[in-house]
Design an enzyme around this catalytic site. Structure first.
Site, mmCIF file in Angstrom:
data_model
loop_
_atom_site.group_PDB
_atom_site.id
_atom_site.type_symbol
_atom_site.label_atom_id
_atom_site.label_comp_id
_atom_site.label_asym_id
_atom_site.label_seq_id
_atom_site.Cartn_x
_atom_site.Cartn_y
_atom_site.Cartn_z
ATOM 1 N N LYS A 1 1.034 -1.407 -0.262
ATOM 2 C CA LYS A 1 0.201 -0.220 0.233
ATOM 3 C C LYS A 1 0.919 1.464 0.697
ATOM 4 O O LYS A 1 0.314 2.178 -0.928
ATOM 5 C CB LYS A 1 -0.681 -0.200 1.218
ATOM 6 C CG LYS A 1 -2.005 -1.421 1.095
ATOM 7 C CD LYS A 1 -2.832 -1.026 2.586
ATOM 8 C CE LYS A 1 -4.079 -2.119 2.433
ATOM 9 N NZ LYS A 1 -4.980 -2.271 3.402
ATOM 10 N N ASP B 1 -10.060 2.176 3.681
ATOM 11 C CA ASP B 1 -10.274 1.576 5.003
ATOM 12 C C ASP B 1 -11.055 1.923 5.989
ATOM 13 O O ASP B 1 -12.031 1.511 6.730
ATOM 14 C CB ASP B 1 -8.619 1.166 5.719
ATOM 15 C CG ASP B 1 -8.343 -0.151 4.699
ATOM 16 O OD1 ASP B 1 -9.066 -1.239 3.847
ATOM 17 O OD2 ASP B 1 -7.155 0.135 4.944
#
Ligand code: NAP
Length: 282
Positions: free
Chosen positions: A69, A106
């Site tokens: 990420k 998220d």
């Protein structure tokens, strides 16, 4: 765009465990869209080259798993506020000028789950307690601040990691010790477990909730098992609870909308499908 099949994928290493193809495949079918969502394993030694040359992958966008990420965020020409704050992107897309854009959804997944299952949970934002200081905790701290929580206590085994989040997010975030958890919990309006404790195959989360106010919402982002010991304990004393599977499903909503142009809904049917696929009892 017309005539060209819109393809997205989960990218990372490994990707075989990912439920993203199931989630996006369900929505593609539900919306009758001609798109594709696959899996693309990116060996670690190729990660920088892959995300740096994302335009060559033949994808309109992608999800990114741990541990890429951060690499993906660095490769982006533009980042949304969350990805920029976290230095990590889990969702990528190419804009109309071919620029690589990145988002971190998220935190939005966490918020979407609570908004759906505990409406008005954030009506009077006050104090939150976050257990853990890993990648998920960082996203959740960002999310709580975005909803105006004035104090976010971060309680972690490795205190330096909690302090690092405090350094990044600043005023309103406080690093706390497990030893003082009882006192910290007494002020909580929201308690979130973001550690892997309590997950199948991991050690239990040992916690004494006796100081937790009765109104405090308890959320466990561990979803295997679905009803963790923390949630059982909280429900038994009357606290409102929300389980973690919805976060996984809701984090996919903004990505699907970005790639395929329609905003999907997290249905009970999808929740059940995902749990079945994970082998988790509802
Ligand atoms: P991570 O970056 O590896 O962080 C793990 C966290 O758990 C750290 O705070 C770590 O503390 C703590 N921890 C692990 N073992 C521990 C132990 N024995 N005692 C005390 N603390 C311990 O992982 P992550 O990506 O943040 O994910 C954390 C959990 O959330 C996982 O179970 C993951 O499956 C779940 N998750 C769920 C969703 C969802 O959509 N529902 C999304 C993301 C993650 P230290 O810093 O001291 O090591």
């Amino acid at each position: 765009m017309s005539g060209v099949l819109r393809k997205a994928a989960i990218t990372g290493h490994p990707v075989s465990h990912s439920r993203s193809p199931l989630i996006h495949g369900y929505w593609l079918k539900k919306h009758g869209l001609e798109g594709e969502y696959g899996r693309l394993d990116v060996p670690p030694e190729n990660a920088e080259r892959f995300y740096g040359n994302f335009r060559d992958a033949g994808l309109i966008g992608a999800n990114v798993t741990v541990p890429f990420k951060e690499i993906a965020a660095k490769a982006c020409d533009w980042l949304d506020e969350a990805a920029s704050a976290m230095g990590a992107a889990n969702t990528l897309w190419l804009d109309e000028n071919g620029r690589l854009c990145g988002a971190n959804t998220d935190g939005l997944g966490f918020l979407g789950n609570l908004d759906q299952l505990a409406p008005s949970w954030d009506e009077n934002p006050g104090t939150a307690v976050v257990l853990g200081a890993g990648g998920a905790a960082r996203a959740i701290v960002w999310a709580l601040i975005s909803r105006n929580y004035t104090t976010v206590h971060i309680v972690n085994r490795t205190r330096e990691k909690a302090e690092k989040i405090v350094d990044e997010f600043g005023a309103g975030t406080v690093a706390c010790d497990w030893d003082n958890l009882g006192t910290t919990l007494a002020a909580a309006d929201v308690l979130v477990n973001t550690t892997s404790l309590g997950m199948t195959g991991k050690p239990p989360l040992e916690i004494d909730l006796s100081n937790l106010p009765a109104h405090a919402l308890v959320n466990d982002i561990v979803y295997s098992p679905l009803e963790t010991d923390l949630l059982k304990q909280a429900a038994a004393r009357g606290n409102p609870i929300v389980d973690g599977i919805g976060m996984l499903l809701h984090q996919a909503v903004p990505a699907f909308e970005r790639w395929f142009g329609e905003r999907p809904v997290v249905t009970e049917e999808l929740r059940m499908l995902a749990l079945k696929d994970l082998g988790v009892n509802a």
